[in-house]
Design a protein around this motif. Structure first.
Motif, PDB file in Angstrom:
ATOM      1  N   GLU A  27       0.829  -1.212   0.000  1.00  0.00           N
ATOM      2  CA  GLU A  27       0.000   0.000   0.000  1.00  0.00           C
ATOM      3  C   GLU A  27       0.860   1.257   0.000  1.00  0.00           C
ATOM      4  O   GLU A  27       0.384   2.335  -0.338  1.00  0.00           O
ATOM      5  N   PRO A  85      -0.737   5.254   3.172  1.00  0.00           N
ATOM      6  CA  PRO A  85      -0.954   3.806   3.144  1.00  0.00           C
ATOM      7  C   PRO A  85      -1.608   3.324   4.436  1.00  0.00           C
ATOM      8  O   PRO A  85      -1.662   4.057   5.425  1.00  0.00           O
ATOM      9  N   ILE A 117      -5.750   4.460   1.905  1.00  0.00           N
ATOM     10  CA  ILE A 117      -6.200   3.075   1.728  1.00  0.00           C
ATOM     11  C   ILE A 117      -6.177   2.299   3.050  1.00  0.00           C
ATOM     12  O   ILE A 117      -5.366   2.576   3.931  1.00  0.00           O
ATOM     13  N   CYS A 118      -7.074   1.337   3.145  1.00  0.00           N
ATOM     14  CA  CYS A 118      -7.127   0.330   4.201  1.00  0.00           C
ATOM     15  C   CYS A 118      -7.358   0.950   5.582  1.00  0.00           C
ATOM     16  O   CYS A 118      -8.414   1.501   5.859  1.00  0.00           O
ATOM     17  N   PRO A 169      -5.433  -4.125   0.157  1.00  0.00           N
ATOM     18  CA  PRO A 169      -4.507  -4.365  -0.959  1.00  0.00           C
ATOM     19  C   PRO A 169      -5.159  -4.980  -2.201  1.00  0.00           C
ATOM     20  O   PRO A 169      -4.675  -4.753  -3.314  1.00  0.00           O
ATOM     21  N   LEU A 172      -5.836  -2.384  -4.925  1.00  0.00           N
ATOM     22  CA  LEU A 172      -4.751  -1.507  -5.356  1.00  0.00           C
ATOM     23  C   LEU A 172      -4.795  -1.131  -6.833  1.00  0.00           C
ATOM     24  O   LEU A 172      -4.477   0.009  -7.185  1.00  0.00           O
TER      25      LEU A 172
END
Length: 188
Positions: A27, A85, A117-118, A169, A172
């Protein structure tokens, strides 16, 4: 696209956040590589300069990467776009770093594109910039997002007023493609 991929972001400066430990490697590396390959100027930014140790699947130690600049030595004015990330420990650490949270808040409030992300949206919650926004994240953060006034949705990638978010992920490819589109559009 009218521009070659190597020059698509040639006038764009991007900060990629990295925790001292615990940021999810893919990430961090995949979005960073995508914007670098598209011609952006990229700085890896963290709490302090030195090494940032990444992880795979949250638990397995992975590679170290250089943190080139500290949050204290940069400002939101220095960057056209930001990438944050995930990684449970890394994201949790980043949201405790006041200078990084403030940098992120100023960046989002300036209307500049921000890709997260995440578990990374924890930093958005801490920066108090999700109220009234629709976003996604790792599923365990949905209550945090809702409690901060955001609308959480279970989608591969979500864009809301310059805020680009993805779940994990597995997303992505879509996340990176959307980063190129949104960062490129913002630079025009």
């Amino acid at each position: 696209m009218s521009q070659s991929s190597e020059s698509q972001l040639e006038d764009v400066t991007v900060a990629v956040f990295l925790a001292q430990e615990g940021s999810e490697e893919v990430e961090f590396t995949e979005p960073k590589d995508v914007v670098t390959d598209a011609g952006a100027t990229v700085d890896v930014v963290g709490h302090e300069t030195g090494e940032g140790r990444t992880v795979n699947n949250d638990l397995e130690e992975s590679e170290s990467y250089e943190i080139e600049k500290s949050f204290d030595e940069v400002s939101a004015d220095d960057y056209d776009a930001v990438i944050v990330p995930g990684g449970t420990v890394g994201a949790d650490t980043l949201r405790t770093r006041e200078a990084g949270v403030e940098l992120l808040r100023e960046h989002v409030e300036a209307g500049k594109p921000t890709a997260v992300i995440c578990h990374g949206p924890w930093t958005l919650v801490e920066a108090d910039v999700v109220d009234g926004k629709t976003l996604t994240s790792y599923h365990s953060l949905q209550t945090d997002v809702r409690n901060a006034g955001g609308e959480w949705v279970d989608e591969e990638v979500v864009v809301d007023d310059g805020l680009i978010t993805s779940r994990n992920p597995d997303d992505l490819d879509a996340f990176c493609e959307t980063i190129l589109e949104e960062f490129g559009a913002a630079s025009e």
